[in-house]
Design a protein around this motif. Structure first.
Motif, PDB file in Angstrom:
ATOM      1  N   LEU B  38       0.836  -1.209   0.000  1.00 42.47           N
ATOM      2  CA  LEU B  38       0.000   0.000   0.000  1.00 42.47           C
ATOM      3  C   LEU B  38       0.870   1.258   0.000  1.00 42.47           C
ATOM      4  O   LEU B  38       0.616   2.216  -0.755  1.00 42.47           O
ATOM      5  CB  LEU B  38      -0.907  -0.010   1.231  1.00 42.47           C
ATOM      6  CG  LEU B  38      -1.836   1.181   1.407  1.00 42.47           C
ATOM      7  CD1 LEU B  38      -2.861   1.210   0.293  1.00 42.47           C
ATOM      8  CD2 LEU B  38      -2.548   1.098   2.760  1.00 42.47           C
ATOM      9  N   GLY B  39       1.907   1.229   0.836  1.00 40.88           N
ATOM     10  CA  GLY B  39       2.771   2.405   0.957  1.00 40.88           C
ATOM     11  C   GLY B  39       3.524   2.693  -0.336  1.00 40.88           C
ATOM     12  O   GLY B  39       3.664   3.846  -0.743  1.00 40.88           O
ATOM     13  N   THR B  40       4.004   1.623  -0.987  1.00 36.98           N
ATOM     14  CA  THR B  40       4.724   1.826  -2.248  1.00 36.98           C
ATOM     15  C   THR B  40       3.788   2.408  -3.299  1.00 36.98           C
ATOM     16  O   THR B  40       4.156   3.344  -4.026  1.00 36.98           O
ATOM     17  CB  THR B  40       5.314   0.486  -2.737  1.00 36.98           C
ATOM     18  OG1 THR B  40       6.049  -0.090  -1.666  1.00 36.98           O
ATOM     19  CG2 THR B  40       6.219   0.695  -3.917  1.00 36.98           C
ATOM     20  N   LEU B  41       2.553   1.868  -3.371  1.00 40.50           N
ATOM     21  CA  LEU B  41       1.574   2.405  -4.315  1.00 40.50           C
ATOM     22  C   LEU B  41       1.311   3.881  -4.025  1.00 40.50           C
ATOM     23  O   LEU B  41       1.261   4.713  -4.939  1.00 40.50           O
ATOM     24  CB  LEU B  41       0.262   1.621  -4.232  1.00 40.50           C
ATOM     25  CG  LEU B  41       0.267   0.256  -4.903  1.00 40.50           C
ATOM     26  CD1 LEU B  41      -1.078  -0.427  -4.726  1.00 40.50           C
ATOM     27  CD2 LEU B  41       0.575   0.419  -6.390  1.00 40.50           C
ATOM     28  N   ALA B  42       1.160   4.217  -2.728  1.00 35.02           N
ATOM     29  CA  ALA B  42       0.867   5.610  -2.364  1.00 35.02           C
ATOM     30  C   ALA B  42       2.042   6.517  -2.733  1.00 35.02           C
ATOM     31  O   ALA B  42       1.850   7.650  -3.179  1.00 35.02           O
ATOM     32  CB  ALA B  42       0.552   5.714  -0.879  1.00 35.02           C
ATOM     33  N   ALA B  43       3.265   5.998  -2.554  1.00 37.40           N
ATOM     34  CA  ALA B  43       4.442   6.814  -2.902  1.00 37.40           C
ATOM     35  C   ALA B  43       4.510   7.033  -4.410  1.00 37.40           C
ATOM     36  O   ALA B  43       4.806   8.140  -4.872  1.00 37.40           O
ATOM     37  CB  ALA B  43       5.716   6.128  -2.404  1.00 37.40           C
ATOM     38  N   VAL B  44       4.206   5.972  -5.185  1.00 38.61           N
ATOM     39  CA  VAL B  44       4.174   6.105  -6.642  1.00 38.61           C
ATOM     40  C   VAL B  44       3.081   7.102  -7.029  1.00 38.61           C
ATOM     41  O   VAL B  44       3.291   7.996  -7.855  1.00 38.61           O
ATOM     42  CB  VAL B  44       3.929   4.727  -7.310  1.00 38.61           C
ATOM     43  CG1 VAL B  44       3.667   4.899  -8.798  1.00 38.61           C
ATOM     44  CG2 VAL B  44       5.108   3.809  -7.072  1.00 38.61           C
ATOM     45  N   LEU B  52      -5.048  14.717  -9.210  1.00 34.14           N
ATOM     46  CA  LEU B  52      -6.090  14.134  -8.363  1.00 34.14           C
ATOM     47  C   LEU B  52      -5.523  12.970  -7.553  1.00 34.14           C
ATOM     48  O   LEU B  52      -5.684  12.891  -6.329  1.00 34.14           O
ATOM     49  CB  LEU B  52      -7.257  13.665  -9.234  1.00 34.14           C
ATOM     50  CG  LEU B  52      -8.532  13.335  -8.458  1.00 34.14           C
ATOM     51  CD1 LEU B  52      -9.164  14.600  -7.922  1.00 34.14           C
ATOM     52  CD2 LEU B  52      -9.504  12.552  -9.326  1.00 34.14           C
ATOM     53  N   ILE B  53      -4.821  12.068  -8.251  1.00 30.22           N
ATOM     54  CA  ILE B  53      -4.233  10.911  -7.572  1.00 30.22           C
ATOM     55  C   ILE B  53      -3.162  11.379  -6.588  1.00 30.22           C
ATOM     56  O   ILE B  53      -3.121  10.945  -5.434  1.00 30.22           O
ATOM     57  CB  ILE B  53      -3.622   9.938  -8.600  1.00 30.22           C
ATOM     58  CG1 ILE B  53      -4.739   9.361  -9.473  1.00 30.22           C
ATOM     59  CG2 ILE B  53      -2.864   8.818  -7.903  1.00 30.22           C
ATOM     60  CD1 ILE B  53      -4.238   8.469 -10.578  1.00 30.22           C
ATOM     61  N   CYS B  57      -3.261  10.816  -2.494  1.00 30.42           N
ATOM     62  CA  CYS B  57      -2.205  10.115  -1.770  1.00 30.42           C
ATOM     63  C   CYS B  57      -1.621  10.997  -0.674  1.00 30.42           C
ATOM     64  O   CYS B  57      -1.322  10.541   0.423  1.00 30.42           O
ATOM     65  CB  CYS B  57      -1.101   9.682  -2.732  1.00 30.42           C
ATOM     66  SG  CYS B  57      -1.628   8.384  -3.849  1.00 30.42           S
ATOM     67  N   LYS B  58      -1.497  12.288  -0.968  1.00 26.68           N
ATOM     68  CA  LYS B  58      -0.950  13.208   0.039  1.00 26.68           C
ATOM     69  C   LYS B  58      -1.895  13.310   1.231  1.00 26.68           C
ATOM     70  O   LYS B  58      -1.457  13.258   2.384  1.00 26.68           O
ATOM     71  CB  LYS B  58      -0.736  14.592  -0.584  1.00 26.68           C
ATOM     72  CG  LYS B  58      -0.088  15.533   0.384  1.00 26.68           C
ATOM     73  CD  LYS B  58       0.269  16.872  -0.213  1.00 26.68           C
ATOM     74  CE  LYS B  58       0.957  17.643   0.898  1.00 26.68           C
ATOM     75  NZ  LYS B  58       0.876  19.002   0.950  1.00 26.68           N
ATOM     76  N   VAL B  59      -3.201  13.431   0.944  1.00 25.42           N
ATOM     77  CA  VAL B  59      -4.187  13.515   2.034  1.00 25.42           C
ATOM     78  C   VAL B  59      -4.117  12.258   2.894  1.00 25.42           C
ATOM     79  O   VAL B  59      -4.102  12.321   4.128  1.00 25.42           O
ATOM     80  CB  VAL B  59      -5.608  13.715   1.468  1.00 25.42           C
ATOM     81  CG1 VAL B  59      -6.654  13.525   2.557  1.00 25.42           C
ATOM     82  CG2 VAL B  59      -5.732  15.094   0.844  1.00 25.42           C
TER      83      VAL B  59
END
Lengths: 222, 227
Positions: B38-44, B52-53, B57-59
């Motif tokens: 999940l974290g890697t996806l959010a960082a990508v 928007l994406i 992810c930042k929020v």
């Protein structure tokens, strides 16, 4: 199911929020004082002091804060020392914060460039003078951003004091929930309140970090 | 003050302690694997050009990093319940821990991505590697290699933080301790034993990650850079 969220509930939550801030300040001051001693002990010239402080840090960093809290509250009571929730929470958080701040600050002290230490020694300053007049003033600059960042952790961690019955923000939310039973709405309010306390500190820490990065890019080794 | 410690009385419950420690490790394992993904996806996602994406992810990262885990666990627990979904305490605990550690992983991975020199990517483009190949070989794997130490200490912290799951009655180590101390009235001894067990678990995890690092990053081993 006892009616709706009203102004009295919000006042109660507000009071809890104040206690969260109060407990955070206690933990920061207590943990800061002990942590400073730990940081100095970690780089002491005496091997025994260095090992003892390293063991302390390893033990505390290897134990969950929740267990330290239970040990301070139920554990001390069971061997005959009755402590109030505030005292137990304050003491446990102090020990916990000290281990982390001590490690952060040790790193900051050691990241003062080596020539500064050598120059101070070359000027025949005593160890105390060298620390107080040369190293620490520079270390404080390096230490400010991570310390502000760690304050966010302290605020979040005070929420665990709720489990020993200390009425801070989390606990006051649980109490309000017991009378209203609207858990999702109430915990959402609690989450927003924590966010409002923590996010400004996070932003401030990031800004300090960026500013330092610009000013010291040619000075500090990574 | 009459101080009488009786460790044997508590230690004879060792099968329960062991079961609790096993469940703590199990929680940590699932949350680490899922949270890393999940974290890697959010960082990508945070690095994409789609605002928007990137914004979402930042929020996610900032919200999780600025609220206590205890509140997050309760929100997941009661949130799922109010949607009429019933899951076991274990599932809820894994979900909450995953969401939590995912945000911290994302922040660490982002630092890893930013540390990849631009020239490496340009060189890969020059060698006509496909976008997927570039992402995998030039960006993702070297980034993980760079931030591996920070990631592993985050995962050890996650294992310690899983003690909070005792509050939603997941039967992990701290919950077992709470039960035993209320049964034996030996709170001090119980929590000392549990603290020692947590220290052992964190040492075991550190050693495990260190050995895993030797296997995963042979280049690092050859260069002699510390893991």
């Amino acid at each position: 199911m006892g009616g709706h969220l009203n102004i009295n509930h919000l006042m109660f939550l507000g009071q809890g929020a104040l206690w969260t801030i109060g407990l955070s300040v206690i933990a920061l001051i207590g943990g800061g004082i002990v942590g400073f001693v730990i940081a100095l002990a970690r780089i002491s010239p005496l091997k025994f002091v260095r090992i003892a402080s390293a063991v302390y840090v390893q033990l505390v960093q290897g134990t969950p804060l929740l267990v330290i809290l239970f040990l301070g509250y139920f554990g001390l009571a069971a061997i005959g020392l009755k402590v109030s929730p505030l005292a137990a929470a304050g003491a446990s958080l102090t020990l916990y914060v000290a281990a982390y701040l001590g490690e952060i600050w040790r790193g900051c002290i050691q990241s003062v460039p080596k020539p500064q230490w050598e120059a101070a020694e070359g000027l025949a300053l005593s160890r105390t003078q060298r620390m107080m007049k040369v190293i620490l003033p520079q270390a404080i600059r390096i230490a400010t951003p991570p310390t502000v960042g760690f304050m966010v952790q302290i605020i979040k961690n005070t929420s665990l004091a709720s489990v020993v019955g200390f009425v801070e923000l989390m606990r006051s939310g649980q109490i309000v929930n017991n009378s209203l039973f609207e858990p999702f709405a109430i915990y959402a309010i609690i989450a927003v309140t924590y966010f409002a306390m923590c996010y400004p500190l996070s932003l401030f820490s990031q800004r300090l970090e960026r500013r330092m990065g610009r000013g010291r890019s040619n000075l500090a080794p990574a | 003050m009459n101080l009488q410690l009786d460790f044997p009385a508590v230690l004879e419950r060792w099968p329960s302690f062991l079961a609790g420690a096993a469940l703590t490790l199990e929680l940590a394992f699932f949350a680490t694997v899922l949270g890393a993904l999940l974290g890697t996806l959010a960082a990508v996602g945070r690095g994409t050009r789609n605002s928007l994406i990137a914004g979402a992810c930042k929020v996610y990262v900032e919200t999780i990093r600025n609220t206590p885990l205890l509140v997050q666990i309760f929100l997941v627990y009661f949130g799922l319940a109010s949607l009429g979904l019933k899951y076991s305490a274990f599932t809820v605990a894994v979900a909450a821990l995953t969401i939590n550690v995912g945000a911290y992983t994302a922040e660490i991975m982002r630092a890893g991505f930013e540390a990849i020199p631009r020239g490496q990517i340009e060189a890969a483009e020059g060698l006509a590697l496909s976008r997927l190949q570039i992402y995998w070989h030039i960006i993702l794997l070297p980034a993980i290699e760079k931030v591996y130490p920070a990631l592993t200490s985050q995962f050890v912290l996650l294992m310690l933080a899983s003690s909070v799951c005792s509050q939603i009655s997941a039967e992990e180590l701290t919950a077992v301790a709470n039960y035993i101390q209320s049964d034996t009235y030996r709170a001090f001894e119980t929590y000392i034993i549990v603290a020692v067990l947590y220290v052992i678990l964190s040492l075991v995890m550190r050693a495990g990650f260190w050995s895993l690092g030797l296997v995963l990053f042979p280049r690092r081993r050859r260069l002699g850079t510390p893991l």
